[in-house]
Scaffold this active site. Structure first.
Site, PDB file in Angstrom:
ATOM      1  N   GLY A  25       0.684  -1.716  -0.135  1.00  0.00           N
ATOM      2  CA  GLY A  25       0.154  -0.167  -0.173  1.00  0.00           C
ATOM      3  C   GLY A  25       0.659   1.255   0.454  1.00  0.00           C
ATOM      4  CG  ASN A  26       0.932   3.142  -3.154  1.00  0.00           C
ATOM      5  OD1 ASN A  26       0.202   3.448  -3.434  1.00  0.00           O
ATOM      6  ND2 ASN A  26       1.934   1.648  -3.133  1.00  0.00           N
ATOM      7  N   GLY A  41       9.018   0.183   0.879  1.00  0.00           N
ATOM      8  CA  GLY A  41      10.331  -0.363   1.841  1.00  0.00           C
ATOM      9  C   GLY A  41      10.396  -0.441   2.834  1.00  0.00           C
ATOM     10  CB  SER A  70       7.332   0.665  -6.165  1.00  0.00           C
ATOM     11  OG  SER A  70       6.700  -0.227  -5.565  1.00  0.00           O
ATOM     12  CD  GLU A  71       2.513  -0.106  -7.352  1.00  0.00           C
ATOM     13  OE1 GLU A  71       2.217   0.615  -8.987  1.00  0.00           O
ATOM     14  OE2 GLU A  71       2.065  -1.090  -7.731  1.00  0.00           O
ATOM     15  CG  HIS A  90      -2.377   0.788  -4.405  1.00  0.00           C
ATOM     16  ND1 HIS A  90      -2.905  -0.140  -4.545  1.00  0.00           N
ATOM     17  CD2 HIS A  90      -1.106   0.155  -3.957  1.00  0.00           C
ATOM     18  CE1 HIS A  90      -2.409  -1.258  -4.247  1.00  0.00           C
ATOM     19  NE2 HIS A  90      -0.804  -0.855  -4.683  1.00  0.00           N
ATOM     20  CG  HIS A  92      -2.729  -4.871  -1.249  1.00  0.00           C
ATOM     21  ND1 HIS A  92      -1.616  -4.578  -1.466  1.00  0.00           N
ATOM     22  CD2 HIS A  92      -3.151  -3.704  -2.398  1.00  0.00           C
ATOM     23  CE1 HIS A  92      -0.255  -4.062  -1.851  1.00  0.00           C
ATOM     24  NE2 HIS A  92      -0.794  -3.490  -2.828  1.00  0.00           N
ATOM     25  CG  HIS A 153      -2.078  -4.059  -8.341  1.00  0.00           C
ATOM     26  ND1 HIS A 153      -1.147  -3.371  -8.872  1.00  0.00           N
ATOM     27  CD2 HIS A 153      -1.723  -4.055  -7.243  1.00  0.00           C
ATOM     28  CE1 HIS A 153      -0.198  -2.716  -8.010  1.00  0.00           C
ATOM     29  NE2 HIS A 153      -0.461  -2.708  -6.966  1.00  0.00           N
TER      30      HIS A 153
END
Length: 209
Positions: A25-26, A41, A70-71, A90, A92, A153
């Protein structure tokens, strides 16, 4: 304007509500011409304000100790396309990810609150994570919507602020859970088409198809 403190609070809330796990997630917020985003990370349930990374609208790092998510490309492309959006999440969530794995959408006629707050939530085709292709696909998918699923995803939502984005993610997960239970019990009974005009007339719902 929201701050890194609020970003960390929302990231931890997502973790505590089982909507993100491990390093997944982000979360980001728009700060004028800059973007504050969660780092790559790091478990978002245990991050601090010092971990937040600030980038420009192209994703170039300006401040912070780590590397941006990274997203991040998804976030940057959405902000460019949606000047009304100041927060992106974002995540999950298990039931939403279940729908993403099944490549199933959430239609706009199952629950009144979801109809008003989310509308139709499609499942976008699978694209390789962390690529500009995925970022552009998601930005296009969110051009006229506030929530989408990404095949195999997860889920991504937008808002004018972090609380609005968070509420959309939480409601999306609850709606996916309710639909999944209904399917176990024999199927979903949809709101009658004639009744959907109420939401079009009173809440500005724009129906697709």
């Amino acid at each position: 304007m929201e701050t890194a403190t609020k970003l960390v609070e929302i990231a931890k809330r997502l973790y505590d509500r089982n909507m993100n796990a491990a390093l997944g997630g982000n979360v980001s917020i728009r700060l004028g011409d800059e973007i504050a985003i969660t780092p790559a990370g790091i478990n978002k349930g245990f991050m601090t304000e010092d971990d937040v990374v600030v980038v420009d609208m192209e994703g170039n790092k300006l401040r912070g100790n780590g590397s941006p998510s990274s997203e991040g490309k998804m976030h940057y492309e959405i902000y460019k396309a949606r000047p009304d959006v100041n927060a992106i999440i974002h995540a999950h969530p298990p039931f939403a990810v279940g729908f993403a794995l099944a490549h199933r959408e959430i239609p706009d006629d199952v629950l009144p609150e979801a109809t008003i707050v989310l509308g139709n939530v499609p499942c976008l085709p699978y694209m390789t994570p962390s690529t500009i292709e995925l970022a552009c696909e998601v930005a296009e998918g969110l051009a006229q919507r506030n929530a989408v699923l990404m095949a195999n995803h997860g889920a991504i939502v937008v808002g004018r602020g972090l609380e609005e984005a968070y509420n959309r993610m939480e409601l999306l997960e609850q709606t996916c859970m309710s639909v999944a239970y209904a399917l176990v019990l024999g199927g979903v009974h949809h709101i009658p088409p004639a009744e959907m005009e109420f939401f079009v007339d009173n809440f500005g719902l724009k129906r697709e198809g």
